[in-house]
Structure formats: C-alpha cells, structure tokens
Write a protein that holds these residues in place. Sequence first.
Motif, mmCIF file in Angstrom:
data_model
loop_
_atom_site.group_PDB
_atom_site.id
_atom_site.type_symbol
_atom_site.label_atom_id
_atom_site.label_comp_id
_atom_site.label_asym_id
_atom_site.label_seq_id
_atom_site.Cartn_x
_atom_site.Cartn_y
_atom_site.Cartn_z
ATOM 1 N N TRP A 346 32.918 46.341 -26.960
ATOM 2 C CA TRP A 346 34.222 45.841 -26.515
ATOM 3 C C TRP A 346 34.683 46.582 -25.272
ATOM 4 C CZ3 TRP A 346 36.049 41.832 -29.520
ATOM 5 C CH2 TRP A 346 35.461 41.691 -30.782
ATOM 6 N N ASP A 347 35.319 45.858 -24.362
ATOM 7 C CA ASP A 347 35.949 46.460 -23.197
ATOM 8 C C ASP A 347 37.366 46.876 -23.614
ATOM 9 O OD1 ASP A 347 37.317 46.998 -20.835
ATOM 10 O OD2 ASP A 347 36.201 45.505 -19.683
ATOM 11 N N SER A 348 37.600 48.180 -23.691
ATOM 12 C CA SER A 348 38.888 48.653 -24.204
ATOM 13 C C SER A 348 40.040 48.381 -23.235
ATOM 14 C CB SER A 348 38.821 50.154 -24.521
ATOM 15 O OG SER A 348 38.616 50.900 -23.335
ATOM 16 N N LEU A 349 39.737 48.141 -21.966
ATOM 17 C CA LEU A 349 40.795 47.839 -20.995
ATOM 18 C C LEU A 349 41.361 46.437 -21.206
ATOM 19 C CD1 LEU A 349 39.344 49.343 -17.683
ATOM 20 C CD2 LEU A 349 41.104 50.305 -19.156
ATOM 21 N N SER A 350 40.463 45.487 -21.463
ATOM 22 C CA SER A 350 40.892 44.094 -21.631
ATOM 23 C C SER A 350 40.931 43.654 -23.088
ATOM 24 C CB SER A 350 39.938 43.170 -20.866
ATOM 25 O OG SER A 350 38.640 43.213 -21.437
ATOM 26 N N GLY A 351 40.217 44.386 -23.948
ATOM 27 C CA GLY A 351 40.111 43.982 -25.352
ATOM 28 C C GLY A 351 39.098 42.877 -25.578
ATOM 29 N N GLU A 352 38.361 42.521 -24.534
ATOM 30 C CA GLU A 352 37.415 41.413 -24.632
ATOM 31 C C GLU A 352 36.054 41.889 -25.138
ATOM 32 O OE1 GLU A 352 37.233 39.539 -20.844
ATOM 33 O OE2 GLU A 352 39.243 38.674 -20.981
ATOM 34 N N LEU A 353 35.356 40.971 -25.813
ATOM 35 C CA LEU A 353 34.004 41.239 -26.299
ATOM 36 C C LEU A 353 33.043 41.205 -25.115
ATOM 37 C CD1 LEU A 353 32.040 41.588 -28.711
ATOM 38 C CD2 LEU A 353 31.934 39.086 -28.839
ATOM 39 N N ALA A 354 32.334 42.324 -24.890
ATOM 40 C CA ALA A 354 31.412 42.408 -23.759
ATOM 41 C C ALA A 354 29.988 42.010 -24.150
ATOM 42 C CB ALA A 354 31.416 43.822 -23.183
ATOM 43 N N ARG A 355 29.604 42.275 -25.412
ATOM 44 C CA ARG A 355 28.236 41.968 -25.833
ATOM 45 C C ARG A 355 28.141 42.008 -27.360
ATOM 46 N NH1 ARG A 355 22.682 42.530 -24.029
ATOM 47 N NH2 ARG A 355 21.658 41.144 -25.518
ATOM 48 N N THR A 356 27.347 41.138 -27.919
ATOM 49 C CA THR A 356 27.026 41.183 -29.343
ATOM 50 C C THR A 356 25.531 41.400 -29.497
ATOM 51 O OG1 THR A 356 28.832 39.674 -29.936
ATOM 52 C CG2 THR A 356 27.082 39.954 -31.544
ATOM 53 N N PHE A 357 25.152 42.446 -30.238
ATOM 54 C CA PHE A 357 23.753 42.711 -30.538
ATOM 55 C C PHE A 357 23.471 42.310 -31.987
ATOM 56 C CE2 PHE A 357 24.323 46.176 -27.269
ATOM 57 C CZ PHE A 357 23.463 45.633 -26.328
ATOM 58 N N SER A 358 22.422 41.529 -32.186
ATOM 59 C CA SER A 358 21.989 41.219 -33.538
ATOM 60 C C SER A 358 20.577 41.758 -33.744
ATOM 61 C CB SER A 358 22.040 39.709 -33.801
ATOM 62 O OG SER A 358 21.260 39.012 -32.860
ATOM 63 N N GLY A 359 20.139 41.769 -34.985
ATOM 64 C CA GLY A 359 18.831 42.330 -35.337
ATOM 65 C C GLY A 359 18.804 42.799 -36.773
ATOM 66 N N HIS A 360 19.951 43.309 -37.246
ATOM 67 C CA HIS A 360 20.034 43.731 -38.644
ATOM 68 C C HIS A 360 20.316 42.537 -39.550
ATOM 69 C CE1 HIS A 360 19.760 48.001 -37.951
ATOM 70 N NE2 HIS A 360 20.740 47.975 -37.065
ATOM 71 N N SER A 361 19.788 42.608 -40.765
ATOM 72 C CA SER A 361 20.011 41.546 -41.744
ATOM 73 C C SER A 361 20.971 41.963 -42.846
ATOM 74 C CB SER A 361 18.673 41.112 -42.359
ATOM 75 O OG SER A 361 18.041 42.213 -43.007
ATOM 76 N N ASP A 362 21.568 43.155 -42.695
ATOM 77 C CA ASP A 362 22.544 43.639 -43.676
ATOM 78 C C ASP A 362 23.518 44.562 -42.943
ATOM 79 O OD1 ASP A 362 23.841 44.074 -46.080
ATOM 80 O OD2 ASP A 362 22.005 44.523 -47.199
ATOM 81 N N ALA A 363 24.474 45.104 -43.685
ATOM 82 C CA ALA A 363 25.572 45.871 -43.096
ATOM 83 C C ALA A 363 25.087 47.040 -42.238
ATOM 84 C CB ALA A 363 26.481 46.399 -44.196
ATOM 85 N N VAL A 364 25.750 47.230 -41.094
ATOM 86 C CA VAL A 364 25.524 48.398 -40.249
ATOM 87 C C VAL A 364 26.315 49.560 -40.845
ATOM 88 C CG1 VAL A 364 25.776 49.369 -37.930
ATOM 89 C CG2 VAL A 364 25.196 46.948 -38.217
ATOM 90 N N GLN A 365 25.652 50.706 -41.034
ATOM 91 C CA GLN A 365 26.277 51.840 -41.712
ATOM 92 C C GLN A 365 26.691 52.974 -40.780
ATOM 93 O OE1 GLN A 365 27.151 51.840 -44.769
ATOM 94 N NE2 GLN A 365 25.879 50.378 -45.867
#
Length: 394
Positions: A346-365
């Motif tokens: 996330w871009d903390s200045l604008s609050g906008e989503l900058a990128r989504t990474f996928s690859g995991h098939s279950d919760a990120v810990q």
Amino acid sequence: MSITGEVPGEGSDGEEVFIDDEDIINEIPLDEEDLPDQDDDDEQEEDMMDEVEDHSAYAFHGHTDEVFAAACSPTDASLVVSGGKDDRGFLWRIGSAEDVQELPGHKDTVCTVAFSSDGKLVACGSMDGQINVWNTATRTLQGTLEGSDSGFEWLKWHPRGHLIIAGSEDCNVWMWNADHNAFLNTFAGHSSTVTCGDFTPDGKLICSGSDDATLRIWDPKSAQCRHVVRGHSYHTQGLTCLAVTWDSQSIVSGSQDSSVHIVSINSGQVVGSLVGHTNSVECIGISPRYNWVATGSIDQTLIIWDLAHQAIRSTCEHDEGVTCLAWLGSSRYVVSGCVDGTVRIWDSLSGELARTFSGHSDAVQSLAVSADGNSLVSVSSDKSARVFDISMFK
C-alpha cells in the motif's frame, strides 16, 4: 409448465408464458450420460481455485507443517531464518536450494525467530520453553536459553547488544545474555500469558503486554516495574501487539477488543486512542520516516494513522483478516499479510493499493524485509516461505 422472458407476440413485458401440451412440436429423448455432470463442474471449479497464481521469485519448502515466523538478517541481504509447527527452524538463503541449515533441538512449535542487531547471532524460540541461539557464521549452536518450561510467545534482541528478552505463557518476561548463555532477570507481575513486548529503541527500558489486558514498563537492570497501564481508559481484553515510537517516548498497543491506545512511556498514562477497528487488532508497525502508525485487524482492514493528530489517514480494505504488516524501510510503502494468502503493498501517502502478490494457498503468518530492501519474505500456513521482488518500492 411456465417460462419467463421475452417471447415474440406475447409476454414481451416479462410476464410468465404458459405452454400447453398441444404446443409441443417434437420430443427428443436424452441419454443421461450425455448430460453434464454437476460433480465434474464442481471438481473443475475446485481445481481452478487450487491453482493460485504465483508471483514469488523464490520459494522455500523445507518445512513440513505450518510456518509461523520469519526474519531477515540485518547485515546479509540473502539470509533468512524461519520457524514453524514442525518444531524446526531453518537458516536459508534467498535463491539457493543448497545453502540450507536446519536449526534442530526443539520439541514443540518454533513460533518466534530473530537476528541480533549485528547479524552475528540468530535465535529460535519455541513453545517447548527453550530458545536456541546459533552463530550465523559457523552455523553452530551458541547455546540454549531456558525458562520455566512454559512456551515462549515472542523474543526480541536488544537494539545494540546480545541481550534477549522473551515473553512466556508462565506470565513472565525472561532476559538472558546470549554471549554467555546466562540468565539475567525475570520480570514478574502479569497474571496471564505475556503476548507481546520489546526493548525501547534506545535500549533503556522494556515494555510488555499480556492477556491480562495490562501493559507494563520495566527497568531492565533492576527488573522493577515502573508503570502498570490498566483500567477503563485502556484495553478491556488481552493485548495482542505493541510497537514503540522511534524516539522511545510512546507505546502504541492493540487488543482483542479492537482498540488501539497510545501510552506515554515517561508517565505511564494513556495519552490517546485510535478508534476505527471493529475486531481484534493483530499487528502494529510504526513508520521509520513519517509520524504514522499502521494497524491490521481481523476486521479486514489495514488503517494508517497520523500519530500527531490521532486521526485516520487511510483505510485499506482487504477480502479477509489482516494478520501481519511491515513498513518497507523508510519508504512510503507498507505491506500487509492476509488470511486469504495474499500479500498487498500500500502507498501510505495516498492509501491506494500499489501491488498484490499471490502464491500462498493459506493464511500469511509473518513478513520480513531483506536488508537491501529488494526482497520481501512471507511465510504461511501452507508450509511454504515465499520471496517477492520489491525492489521497485523504495
């Protein structure tokens, strides 16, 4: 029978149109084997759901069960430590399947890992009540630090020396000198599991939060408690996370009760509240550059706050609960890990989503950022650790 829809000559306004037997021109027999099988459709949908697009540049598959913790060396940009439910820790290198060192010796989940500030030592803490400290150069066991046999929830290194503190299920905070494998102090006062804690960045004090809904501020030399923070102006349920501002003046704490509070370290008083979450707050991170704090919650939001004005800057929506977060160095970007297995920047200045990474098939810990700021490590309940290229987010 009836059908609904537009039929030439009648029913054009969408009302039901009835067909009589004499309207039937011909009947065509169907073999049931020719009909599409609902089970086949379900299996195809499940297969599509199982095929998660993988954006990772590298994946580590050494663990045989859920992975709960990860940390990156502060001095070696490719060196990572991870720990999991398989009772094992691993020291491994980004991009190298050969340079892997198992860190054995535990009899229960390795739930917390950390490098010393100089990168020379790495510690693995376990629910078996032991912390094993390893030399990163020789890959040998430096020593085993023991508590009361109750599990350790977290551990932290002193910001400059080789002191370790750890919070235990036995209601205490323990401290050792890792160079000499020497027990130094127990900080007693909490009445339930010590769920979070840290040294202040100046190294002069220790703060700890507990399931007993209190925050305690300690003198590390005398083990005396300077302040106990509790009551109607503070959390009503157990603390889950805390972070200390870089000037060592304030503590920001989060709780199961969805509240976030700011405490003055000098006075021990609650000096502010950040109101916005509606479910348990799971993670807190303070920006090294801006006077901002990020909080993540099971309520499916990451909120970026202006600490000075105690106001929301941005609310970042997720599809499921937020489990962990990390600021990307002194950049304006903050990263979140989610129950749905995604990692979002996330871009903390604008609050906008900058990128989504996928690859995991279950919760990120857990999330960790490499020393050069080029790699992001995420570990998951899917038994894997994944590395994403974040070199463009500096």
